[in-house]
Design an enzyme around this catalytic site. Sequence first.
Site, PDB file in Angstrom:
ATOM      1  N   TYR A  18      -9.070  12.955  17.273  1.00  0.00           N
ATOM      2  CA  TYR A  18      -9.465  12.786  15.870  1.00  0.00           C
ATOM      3  C   TYR A  18      -8.476  11.879  15.185  1.00  0.00           C
ATOM      4  O   TYR A  18      -7.269  12.083  15.301  1.00  0.00           O
ATOM      5  CB  TYR A  18      -9.493  14.141  15.150  1.00  0.00           C
ATOM      6  CG  TYR A  18     -10.850  14.426  14.551  1.00  0.00           C
ATOM      7  CD1 TYR A  18     -11.403  13.550  13.618  1.00  0.00           C
ATOM      8  CD2 TYR A  18     -11.591  15.545  14.928  1.00  0.00           C
ATOM      9  CE1 TYR A  18     -12.657  13.798  13.084  1.00  0.00           C
ATOM     10  CE2 TYR A  18     -12.848  15.782  14.394  1.00  0.00           C
ATOM     11  CZ  TYR A  18     -13.379  14.904  13.471  1.00  0.00           C
ATOM     12  OH  TYR A  18     -14.622  15.135  12.947  1.00  0.00           O
ATOM     13  N   GLU A  68      -9.057  10.380  11.674  1.00  0.00           N
ATOM     14  CA  GLU A  68      -9.560   9.978  10.355  1.00  0.00           C
ATOM     15  C   GLU A  68      -8.497   9.194   9.620  1.00  0.00           C
ATOM     16  O   GLU A  68      -7.324   9.574   9.612  1.00  0.00           O
ATOM     17  CB  GLU A  68      -9.924  11.219   9.533  1.00  0.00           C
ATOM     18  CG  GLU A  68     -11.274  11.792   9.901  1.00  0.00           C
ATOM     19  CD  GLU A  68     -11.608  13.030   9.074  1.00  0.00           C
ATOM     20  OE1 GLU A  68     -10.694  13.630   8.498  1.00  0.00           O
ATOM     21  OE2 GLU A  68     -12.794  13.386   9.021  1.00  0.00           O
ATOM     22  N   ASP A  94     -24.304 -11.378   7.946  1.00  0.00           N
ATOM     23  CA  ASP A  94     -24.453 -10.368   8.998  1.00  0.00           C
ATOM     24  C   ASP A  94     -24.687 -11.147  10.303  1.00  0.00           C
ATOM     25  O   ASP A  94     -25.793 -11.608  10.564  1.00  0.00           O
ATOM     26  CB  ASP A  94     -25.646  -9.468   8.651  1.00  0.00           C
ATOM     27  CG  ASP A  94     -25.957  -8.446   9.728  1.00  0.00           C
ATOM     28  OD1 ASP A  94     -25.356  -8.518  10.815  1.00  0.00           O
ATOM     29  OD2 ASP A  94     -26.826  -7.581   9.480  1.00  0.00           O
ATOM     30  N   THR A 101     -22.448  -6.566  14.839  1.00  0.00           N
ATOM     31  CA  THR A 101     -22.428  -5.567  15.898  1.00  0.00           C
ATOM     32  C   THR A 101     -21.510  -6.127  16.977  1.00  0.00           C
ATOM     33  O   THR A 101     -21.189  -7.319  16.964  1.00  0.00           O
ATOM     34  CB  THR A 101     -23.821  -5.341  16.512  1.00  0.00           C
ATOM     35  OG1 THR A 101     -24.306  -6.603  16.995  1.00  0.00           O
ATOM     36  CG2 THR A 101     -24.800  -4.774  15.508  1.00  0.00           C
ATOM     37  N   LYS A 155     -24.249  -7.135  21.091  1.00  0.00           N
ATOM     38  CA  LYS A 155     -25.339  -8.084  21.362  1.00  0.00           C
ATOM     39  C   LYS A 155     -24.752  -9.266  22.137  1.00  0.00           C
ATOM     40  O   LYS A 155     -24.238  -9.057  23.221  1.00  0.00           O
ATOM     41  CB  LYS A 155     -26.043  -8.444  20.062  1.00  0.00           C
ATOM     42  CG  LYS A 155     -26.694  -7.190  19.445  1.00  0.00           C
ATOM     43  CD  LYS A 155     -27.408  -7.412  18.137  1.00  0.00           C
ATOM     44  CE  LYS A 155     -27.960  -6.095  17.610  1.00  0.00           C
ATOM     45  NZ  LYS A 155     -28.513  -6.228  16.242  1.00  0.00           N
ATOM     46  N   ARG A 197     -21.532  -0.629  22.220  1.00  0.00           N
ATOM     47  CA  ARG A 197     -22.395  -0.468  21.050  1.00  0.00           C
ATOM     48  C   ARG A 197     -21.556  -0.078  19.842  1.00  0.00           C
ATOM     49  O   ARG A 197     -20.909   0.967  19.850  1.00  0.00           O
ATOM     50  CB  ARG A 197     -23.424   0.613  21.366  1.00  0.00           C
ATOM     51  CG  ARG A 197     -24.604   0.737  20.437  1.00  0.00           C
ATOM     52  CD  ARG A 197     -25.698   1.554  21.088  1.00  0.00           C
ATOM     53  NE  ARG A 197     -26.239   0.814  22.226  1.00  0.00           N
ATOM     54  CZ  ARG A 197     -27.095  -0.204  22.111  1.00  0.00           C
ATOM     55  NH1 ARG A 197     -27.553  -0.567  20.929  1.00  0.00           N
ATOM     56  NH2 ARG A 197     -27.511  -0.851  23.176  1.00  0.00           N
TER      57      ARG A 197
HETATM   58  C1  PLP Z   1     -28.823  -5.345  15.344  1.00  0.00           C
HETATM   59  C2  PLP Z   1     -28.604  -5.701  13.931  1.00  0.00           C
HETATM   60  C3  PLP Z   1     -28.001  -4.819  13.031  1.00  0.00           C
HETATM   61  C4  PLP Z   1     -27.766  -3.341  13.268  1.00  0.00           C
HETATM   62  O1  PLP Z   1     -27.205  -2.917  14.365  1.00  0.00           O
HETATM   63  P1  PLP Z   1     -27.204  -1.368  14.801  1.00  0.00           P
HETATM   64  O2  PLP Z   1     -25.930  -1.288  15.567  1.00  0.00           O
HETATM   65  O3  PLP Z   1     -28.434  -1.180  15.603  1.00  0.00           O
HETATM   66  O4  PLP Z   1     -27.184  -0.532  13.580  1.00  0.00           O
HETATM   67  C5  PLP Z   1     -27.720  -5.264  11.762  1.00  0.00           C
HETATM   68  N1  PLP Z   1     -28.028  -6.510  11.384  1.00  0.00           N
HETATM   69  C6  PLP Z   1     -28.637  -7.381  12.202  1.00  0.00           C
HETATM   70  C7  PLP Z   1     -28.932  -8.745  11.704  1.00  0.00           C
HETATM   71  C8  PLP Z   1     -28.953  -7.002  13.509  1.00  0.00           C
HETATM   72  O5  PLP Z   1     -29.583  -7.872  14.298  1.00  0.00           O
END
Ligand code: PLP
Length: 411
Positions: free
Chosen positions: A45, A47, A196, A222, A225, A231
């Site tokens: 933990y 936090e 994003d 993220t 990807k 993840r």
């Molecule tokens: C995949 C994605 C997310 C969110 O990712 P998670 O880990 O599934 O919550 C946010 N913004 C964009 C543009 C994405 O392609």
Amino acid sequence: MDRQIERLLAKETKRQNGGIELIASENYPSKETRSVCGSIAIAKYAEGYPGKRYYGGCENIDAIERLAQERAKKLFGCVYANVQPHSGSQANFAAYKALLNLGDRILSLRLNDGGHLTHGSPVSFSSKLYDFHFYDLGEDGRLDYDLIARRLDEVNPHLFLAGYSAYPYEIDFRKLQEVINAHNLHSDVHTYFMVDMAHIAGIIAAKLTQNPVDYADIVTSTTHKTLRGPRGGLILSNRLDLAKKIDSAIFPYAQGGPLENIIAGKAVAFKEAASPKFVSYMKKVLDNTKACNDELARRGAKVSGTENHLFLLDVLASFGIDGKTAQAELESIGITANKNTIHGETLPPSRASGIRIGFAAATTRGCSRPQAIEIADLIYDCLTGAKPKSALKAKVASIAKRWKDVNDLTF
Ligand SMILES: *Cc1c(COP(=O)(O)O)cnc(C)c1O
């Protein structure tokens, strides 16, 4: 040993090894990253943040999280990194909180045009907490910077959001910053610029496209990807004055204890992504994506074209079937891809006119350019129904068989 779970995982391994994975948001982390994610850091933990924890015994965890922060900052060339977001969605949840008051206006791209659920979809927290307005794409399906300038003046948003889930072209972040700065000169509401970069983080890390941290106030991502990590989520900024606000928006506002095992995995992935090997991997991803897109176009299918790791195939115009049907047809021969709405969509999202195809995962397993072209032909032959499914299925299996085992992907 838990036999039930073991059996299911064995089946999942077999499924992953036996097929061709073309879901643009998926990838395989290295064995090194995965083993760290299963490490004993899972038990701690922590936090708070390094040096400011609510629990004792955090000296090693602090060092791990600091290393992850330093590597993220170095990889993307910025002064601030928060590596704690459990996911991209939570990174966005916190980014909005750090910059906005509840009910503030956000200007973004609709889910149907390539945006994300957290960019103002009616079924997401985002539309309940903030007042979303949207910009359209140009007629060619690309960002139209003049149109965006006009929308900024119309909406006067507190935040402008770029970065998408199904946009196959380059994004001119420098131009967006220019447009927002110009708007801010004559607006009484200050518009923050947020990017994003979830889908294209790997391409940015490899320096094969513009880096949004140079232009935006805040960048979310993220890590799983194109970046090929575990993840999870990530927030970056070059504005140290926002650091405290972002930190407290993640903890304690959005999350509790951080997943330090995953943060350790992120640290490994950031190191991998900083290597020349990652750059050549990323170049192969772009090359394979283009090769597949171009072959489908050559055979007469309607495709979006591509400047990144994904493209959209208009299956309604090309084959007279909807995306849902195409997804199922492809799945029946061992190719996994997802239905997707396309520019100028005429069908409901549950059916959609398109399929989104990406090559980050397949390239990690060793997909070559000739194989990417072969895959285009398999997709084409499957969706026209021209060849027997059994023959196509056998071809898919034989390609996948030549690739690396998903459990054995060393970096
Ligand atoms: C995949 C994605 C997310 C969110 O990712 P998670 O880990 O599934 O919550 C946010 N913004 C964009 C543009 C994405 O392609």
